[in-house]
Design a protein around this motif. Sequence first.
Motif, mmCIF file in Angstrom:
data_model
loop_
_atom_site.group_PDB
_atom_site.id
_atom_site.type_symbol
_atom_site.label_atom_id
_atom_site.label_comp_id
_atom_site.label_asym_id
_atom_site.label_seq_id
_atom_site.Cartn_x
_atom_site.Cartn_y
_atom_site.Cartn_z
ATOM 1 N N PHE A 194 1.123 -1.071 -0.101
ATOM 2 C CA PHE A 194 0.128 0.116 -0.064
ATOM 3 C C PHE A 194 0.926 1.264 -0.071
ATOM 4 C CE2 PHE A 194 -2.311 3.403 2.395
ATOM 5 C CZ PHE A 194 -3.448 3.328 1.659
ATOM 6 N N GLY A 195 2.002 1.172 0.896
ATOM 7 C CA GLY A 195 2.817 2.387 0.941
ATOM 8 C C GLY A 195 3.862 2.468 0.020
ATOM 9 N N MET A 196 4.331 1.291 -0.634
ATOM 10 C CA MET A 196 5.508 1.055 -1.565
ATOM 11 C C MET A 196 6.628 1.628 -0.769
ATOM 12 S SD MET A 196 4.123 -0.257 -4.255
ATOM 13 C CE MET A 196 5.583 0.138 -5.417
ATOM 14 N N GLU A 197 6.958 1.232 0.677
ATOM 15 C CA GLU A 197 8.264 1.721 1.080
ATOM 16 C C GLU A 197 8.240 0.668 2.345
ATOM 17 O OE1 GLU A 197 8.008 5.083 3.566
ATOM 18 O OE2 GLU A 197 5.940 5.042 4.093
ATOM 19 N N ASP A 198 9.422 0.763 2.927
ATOM 20 C CA ASP A 198 10.012 -0.282 4.100
ATOM 21 C C ASP A 198 8.861 -0.019 4.938
ATOM 22 O OD1 ASP A 198 11.080 -2.136 5.739
ATOM 23 O OD2 ASP A 198 12.581 -0.657 6.306
ATOM 24 N N VAL A 199 8.219 -0.981 5.944
ATOM 25 C CA VAL A 199 7.589 -0.762 6.991
ATOM 26 C C VAL A 199 8.205 -1.097 8.148
ATOM 27 C CG1 VAL A 199 5.424 -0.913 5.574
ATOM 28 C CG2 VAL A 199 6.404 -2.946 6.847
#
Length: 275
Positions: free
Chosen positions: A46-51
């Motif tokens: 969803f965020g297209m980034e490391d979580v």
Amino acid sequence: MASKYSIVQYVPNPIANERINIGVVAFNEEQVRVQFLTNWERVRHFGMEDVTFLKEFAQRMSQAADSGLIFPGDNRDAPYQERLNKIARDWLSGIQWTEPRGSLEDVDSLLEDIASNFLVDLNSQKPHRRDREAAARLTTAKFRNVFKQYVKNDAKKLLKTSYSVQGIHMEHKFDAVVANGRPYLAAHAISFEVKIPEHLQNSLSWMITDVKQFQPDFPIAIVALQPKKDVDNYQKLEQTYQQATSTYSELGAKILAEDDVENWVLERLEKANLL
């Protein structure tokens, strides 16, 4: 005591204002309970980034809740709104909380409800939990199976469902009763796979007590569905199960697991010379 809850959301782009739920928190003036996702893959896409920072946030929140805090550094003496405003100011801008809402449920029940409603966890396939009505249907089905296999046709009418048994003060309706003018035995079901209201636990104690005072030797069985181990609130449900079934046993009832019902019915029918 009234409770409140809020949904923890991840907002990767504040301008787009698109969000996804990552956790829930339920609290009152004395308790705090939190629950976060266990599978973050959907959030990562969803965020297209490391979580990683979200996982760390969830861990810190969980640790704070264990200490009775809504968040690390929380001031329990401050009003709800001030505490939540602090979260909005101090925590990462990509994490937001919904406006707290009130509930009449206790904190643990509220947490279970909001987690099931607001969190989509790819790891969790919630086990089916049977309620009291399902336990009652199971009990009567077990009785019918015994009567179908072992009882002669002319005696099958002795099986009664939702049938009243006399106590010293009043009559009490049991799920399954074997009776022929007078009752020979009775069984009632209860499920600890779900949270049981205290008044329901107490009413069952009263049923057993009142009937046993009127007929001390009358056989009463309580068919108790034990909590499933793969549910989030297993420990609390198991504690309730142990306490309640211990009480019912002390009052004179026979505690039966679902697999023991048919054997108990057979034994009691044989003792009553009904086979």
